[in-house]
Write an enzyme that holds these catalytic residues in place. Structure first.
Site, PDB file in Angstrom:
ATOM      1  N   CYS A   1     -13.911  -7.559 -35.838  1.00  0.00           N
ATOM      2  CA  CYS A   1     -12.931  -7.193 -35.616  1.00  0.00           C
ATOM      3  C   CYS A   1     -12.132  -8.063 -35.119  1.00  0.00           C
ATOM      4  CB  CYS A   1     -12.958  -6.358 -34.144  1.00  0.00           C
ATOM      5  SG  CYS A   1     -11.301  -5.446 -34.043  1.00  0.00           S
TER       6      CYS A   1
ATOM      7  N   ARG B   1       8.859  12.934  12.704  1.00  0.00           N
ATOM      8  CA  ARG B   1      11.400  13.162  12.838  1.00  0.00           C
ATOM      9  C   ARG B   1      11.388  14.123  12.175  1.00  0.00           C
ATOM     10  NH1 ARG B   1      13.852   8.703   8.416  1.00  0.00           N
ATOM     11  NH2 ARG B   1      12.913  10.770   6.910  1.00  0.00           N
TER      12      ARG B   1
ATOM     13  N   CYS C   1     -11.921   1.980 -33.809  1.00  0.00           N
ATOM     14  CA  CYS C   1     -10.682   0.792 -33.943  1.00  0.00           C
ATOM     15  C   CYS C   1      -8.993   1.055 -34.883  1.00  0.00           C
ATOM     16  CB  CYS C   1     -11.444  -0.057 -33.867  1.00  0.00           C
ATOM     17  SG  CYS C   1     -10.451  -1.877 -33.499  1.00  0.00           S
TER      18      CYS C   1
ATOM     19  N   LYS D   1      12.444  -2.559   5.939  1.00  0.00           N
ATOM     20  CA  LYS D   1      12.568  -1.684   6.161  1.00  0.00           C
ATOM     21  C   LYS D   1      11.331  -1.626   4.790  1.00  0.00           C
ATOM     22  CE  LYS D   1      14.936   2.306   4.334  1.00  0.00           C
ATOM     23  NZ  LYS D   1      14.460   3.334   4.185  1.00  0.00           N
TER      24      LYS D   1
ATOM     25  N   ASP E   1      11.627   6.903  -5.883  1.00  0.00           N
ATOM     26  CA  ASP E   1      12.357   7.014  -4.899  1.00  0.00           C
ATOM     27  C   ASP E   1      13.350   6.590  -5.171  1.00  0.00           C
ATOM     28  OD1 ASP E   1      10.284   7.471  -3.275  1.00  0.00           O
ATOM     29  OD2 ASP E   1      10.798   5.510  -1.838  1.00  0.00           O
TER      30      ASP E   1
HETATM   31  S1  IVH Z   1      15.961   2.260  12.252  1.00  0.00           S
HETATM   32  C1  IVH Z   1      19.101   4.460  14.034  1.00  0.00           C
HETATM   33  N1  IVH Z   1      14.506  -0.095  11.186  1.00  0.00           N
HETATM   34  O1  IVH Z   1      13.599   3.604   7.404  1.00  0.00           O
HETATM   35  C2  IVH Z   1      17.839   3.822  13.289  1.00  0.00           C
HETATM   36  N2  IVH Z   1      14.722   2.320  10.387  1.00  0.00           N
HETATM   37  O2  IVH Z   1      15.720   5.299   5.598  1.00  0.00           O
HETATM   38  C3  IVH Z   1      17.168   4.876  12.663  1.00  0.00           C
HETATM   39  N3  IVH Z   1      12.457   2.785   8.216  1.00  0.00           N
HETATM   40  O3  IVH Z   1      13.843   6.857   8.682  1.00  0.00           O
HETATM   41  C4  IVH Z   1      15.469   3.746  11.602  1.00  0.00           C
HETATM   42  N4  IVH Z   1      11.860   0.525   8.284  1.00  0.00           N
HETATM   43  O4  IVH Z   1      12.005   5.326   8.986  1.00  0.00           O
HETATM   44  C5  IVH Z   1      14.898   1.593  11.090  1.00  0.00           C
HETATM   45  N5  IVH Z   1      13.216  -1.515  10.066  1.00  0.00           N
HETATM   46  C6  IVH Z   1      14.205  -0.518  10.474  1.00  0.00           C
HETATM   47  C7  IVH Z   1      13.118   0.608   9.696  1.00  0.00           C
HETATM   48  C8  IVH Z   1      13.323   1.746   9.339  1.00  0.00           C
HETATM   49  C9  IVH Z   1      11.733   1.230   7.835  1.00  0.00           C
HETATM   50  C10 IVH Z   1      12.316   3.545   8.139  1.00  0.00           C
HETATM   51  C11 IVH Z   1      12.984   4.678   9.119  1.00  0.00           C
HETATM   52  C12 IVH Z   1      14.476   5.566   8.958  1.00  0.00           C
HETATM   53  C13 IVH Z   1      14.195   5.233   7.711  1.00  0.00           C
HETATM   54  C14 IVH Z   1      15.861   5.594   6.773  1.00  0.00           C
END
Ligand code: IVH
Length: 673
Positions: free
Chosen positions: A427, A137, A404, A116, A32
């Protein structure tokens, strides 16, 4: 074509390919953080050199087009992504922009801070309170219809107390424990394991057959109520509403006012990223006041009122330079990768484990390949996967060496086992690891005998077995490099003191497979002497409380090996009683009869040492929390399930700093929330 245009095109191509692999094929080949770096480079190029911009650039896009296997769903309101920041200063700069946009002082804006989650975004629609649709999405405008699969997610409300159309958005994910279980099941069935919980969640959700989805332990966490917001003034109110309807919401969400509080809270998530029971890759900071959100509005890809603070990456790509094999104290030969050094999760990684021969084959990694390396918490870094590179000739396939690397003896892999062993009992690499283990804190706890000195004593030929330690004299050691009269005498005294250690410590020190401090205590406590253990038949060993068939079989085999018989005889000669004193007679019984569960890392103790310390203080240290647990000691990165269980049962949580106090006083003093 200018070099900028060329680079921008190159970046777009790469990003598009990664998007496809990540979103459509659920099989990312890049870490990522490296992906983020590509997007950032492209955005910077486009900002600095407007001539390289193109209509519909991937830098503006969100995700990837919906895969064709599910029917399309047009989102009533676009599903946006989040902009990212990567450190505290970028976060402060963002909050300044927010405040400016609102015409306020940044210190007066209220922010919600939450995890997140590393999963997939979903939009769930209810009509007059009834679950009618779920969609992924997709590209933000059009997603995939996964209504039938999402219905099978545990705890997903099928009806809510709301009239009209209500849309709930959130994240589908796999909790860590569920991920482990799923992979264990995949392993058992001989199917491919998932690289991480996110891929597993994505793969599980997008099954054509909903019964397969149903069999996967997916979870859904709600974080957005779309539509008629006029009933609510703030975000946390909407979250409470979602929780009332029965959705899982982020328990750790807090609303803070003030930039530094907000920054600190987002850092809290970084420190505790492994404690939540599910994978997070950052914290999300959102303006809490819904009216303020409307003032700020959105860009074409993300709201201006929210930001993701991405944590230091725990996965990075780097070059695999060579594959080598290391020999452990049991003779196990573990292949490991020598890497071009790369910074992962805040530390430099130059080596990573490849576990065993099969793993090298399954991952098909070869010297010269680009690979993804993961380091999470205090676990040993590992090579996750290879990154395919187009048009690059690859090196030759790697083969497990037959000999080894340390002693030249044969490396043997027994039928039905995944590990390969050096079977030469002489060993030197095995010996060195054995002596280090023998002297370690959990075992004989010999002061002053660390790795360096063990290596030195072996090198100069003063020892060739653990029993030789007990013949060392001050005059042997004093002339050695790094020693003098005083340190030589201290080491000899330290070794001398070890002779008084009880049988259980000796059993740990011998490094018998599957016999850790807890099992050693159980064995020694039940039969009292080494001779009794060596004479016991399998049935007797298995009957000991806390000793299962695996431990029993391992011990049974061990005590019959000729080298072991000889080594034990020499330890006896050296003055070991090889007996376990009655517990009543031990001085420290502060915790007598109390069960203390330890979770997370405690400073100065390994897991085994902490458990052994509890046992040494007269207590027991079971692996799980129950009603009978006296307290749970919480170290760094504790297990989420143990914490949850303790809270559920009302078992006190005791801070790791208070562990010593608990051991000496036999009671806990402060609890943590
Ligand atoms: S809010 C308009 N809150 O992260 C706001 N997103 O990188 C929309 N995600 O598309 C998202 N945890 O899939 C929000 N606590 C959180 C989140 C979160 C994970 C994801 C989500 C978003 C992506 C963006």
């Amino acid at each position: 074509m200018s070099e900028y245009t060329q680079r921008a095109n190159e970046l777009r191509e790469q990003i598009e390919r990664h998007n496809r692999e990540y979103f459509v094929e659920d099989a990312p080949v890049i870490a990522d953080a490296d992906y983020d770096a590509l997007v950032r480079e492209l955005r910077a190029l486009e900002a600095e050199h407007p001539e390289v911009r193109v209509e519909g650039s991937v830098s503006e896009g969100v995700g990837a087009p919906a895969a064709p296997t599910f029917s399309p769903v047009v989102h009533v309101e676009r599903m946006l992504s989040l902009d990212n920041v990567f450190d505290a200063d970028e976060l402060r700069a963002w909050s300044d922009r927010v405040a400016r946009g609102l015409g306020l002082d940044a210190g007066s804006v209220a922010f919600a801070v939450e995890p997140k989650i590393d999963g997939l975004a979903l939009a769930i629609t209810y009509l007059d309170g009834v679950y009618v649709q779920a969609a992924t999405r997709g590209d933000g405008r059009v997603g995939e219809d996964v209504t039938r699969n999402v219905r099978t997610i545990r705890g997903m409300p099928m009806s809510i107390g709301a009239a009209g159309r209500v849309e709930v958005r959130g994240e589908v994910f796999l909790a860590n424990e569920d991920f482990e279980r799923l992979n264990a099941a995949q392993r058992e069935r001989g199917e491919r394991e998932f690289a991480n919980p996110r891929n597993a969640a994505a793969g599980s959700l997008r099954q054509k057959d909903p019964r397969v989805s149903a069999s996967r332990p997916l979870s859904f966490l709600a974080y957005q109520l779309v539509g008629d917001e006029s009933a609510y003034a703030t975000y946390d109110e909407t979250i409470r509403q979602l929780a009332d309807w029965g959705f899982l919401t982020a328990a750790q969400l807090v609303v803070v006012t003030g930039i530094e509080e907000m920054v600190a809270r987002s850092s809290w998530f970084e420190t505790h990223r492994h404690d939540l029971g599910y994978q997070i890759d950052g914290a999300v900071i959102k303006v809490n006041d819904l009216a303020q959100r409307r003032v700020l509005g959105t860009t074409s890809r993300a709201p201006r009122w929210a930001i993701a603070r991405k944590f230091a990456p725990e996965e990075r790509s780097t070059r695999l330079l060579a594959i080598e094999v290391s020999i452990g104290r049991t003779g196990r030969a573990t292949p490991y990768a020598v890497l071009e050094p790369v910074s992962v999760a805040g530390s430099t990684v130059a080596m990573a484990t490849l576990h065993n021969e099969d793993q090298v084959r399954i991952k098909d990694v070869r010297p010269g390949d680009l690979v993804i390396v993961r380091k999470a918490g205090d676990v040993i870094p590992e090579v996750l996967a290879r990154v395919p590179e187009e048009g690059v000739a690859r090196g030759a396939q790697w083969h497990f060496p037959a000999a080894c690397p340390e002693c030249g003896g044969a490396l043997v892999r027994r039928e039905g086992e995944s590990d390969t062993y050096c079977v030469n009992p002489a060993c030197p690499a095995q010996l060195m690891q054995q002596v280090i283990h023998f002297a370690s804190r959990a075992a004989l706890d010999i002061e002053g005998l660390g790795e360096q000195r063990v290596a030195q004593l072996l090198r100069v030929g003063l020892i060739s077995d653990v029993a030789d330690l007990f013949r060392l004299r001050v005059e042997d050691l004093a002339p050695l490099e790094g020693f003098g009269e005083i340190s030589a005498a201290a080491l000899v005294a330290g070794i001398d003191a070890a002779r008084a250690q009880p049988l259980s410590r000796v059993l740990v020190g011998l490094g018998i497979r599957h016999v850790g401090p807890v099992a050693a205590r159980a064995l020694a406590g039940a039969l009292h002497t080494y001779d009794a253990l060596a004479d016991a038949d399998l049935e007797m060993l298995e009957a000991i409380e806390g000793v299962g068939p695996v431990i029993a079989a391992s011990l049974y085999r061990y005590v019959r090996e000729p080298e072991v018989i000889e080594r034990v005889a020499r330890l006896r000669e050296a003055g070991f009683s090889l007996a376990e004193p009655e517990p009543e007679r031990t001085a420290a019984a502060a915790l007598a009869g109390r069960a203390v569960v330890v979770t997370g890392a405690l400073e100065g103790y390994t897991r085994e040492e902490a458990e052994a310390a509890v046992v040494a203080a007269g207590g027991t240290s079971p692996g799980s929390v129950s009603k009978k647990t006296y307290c749970v000691v919480v170290g760094e990165s504790p297990g989420a399930s143990k914490l949850a269980r303790a809270r559920e049962l009302g078992v006190p949580l005791v801070a790791g700093e208070d562990f010593e106090y608990l051991l000496t006083m036999g009671v806990w003093r402060n609890t943590v929330a």
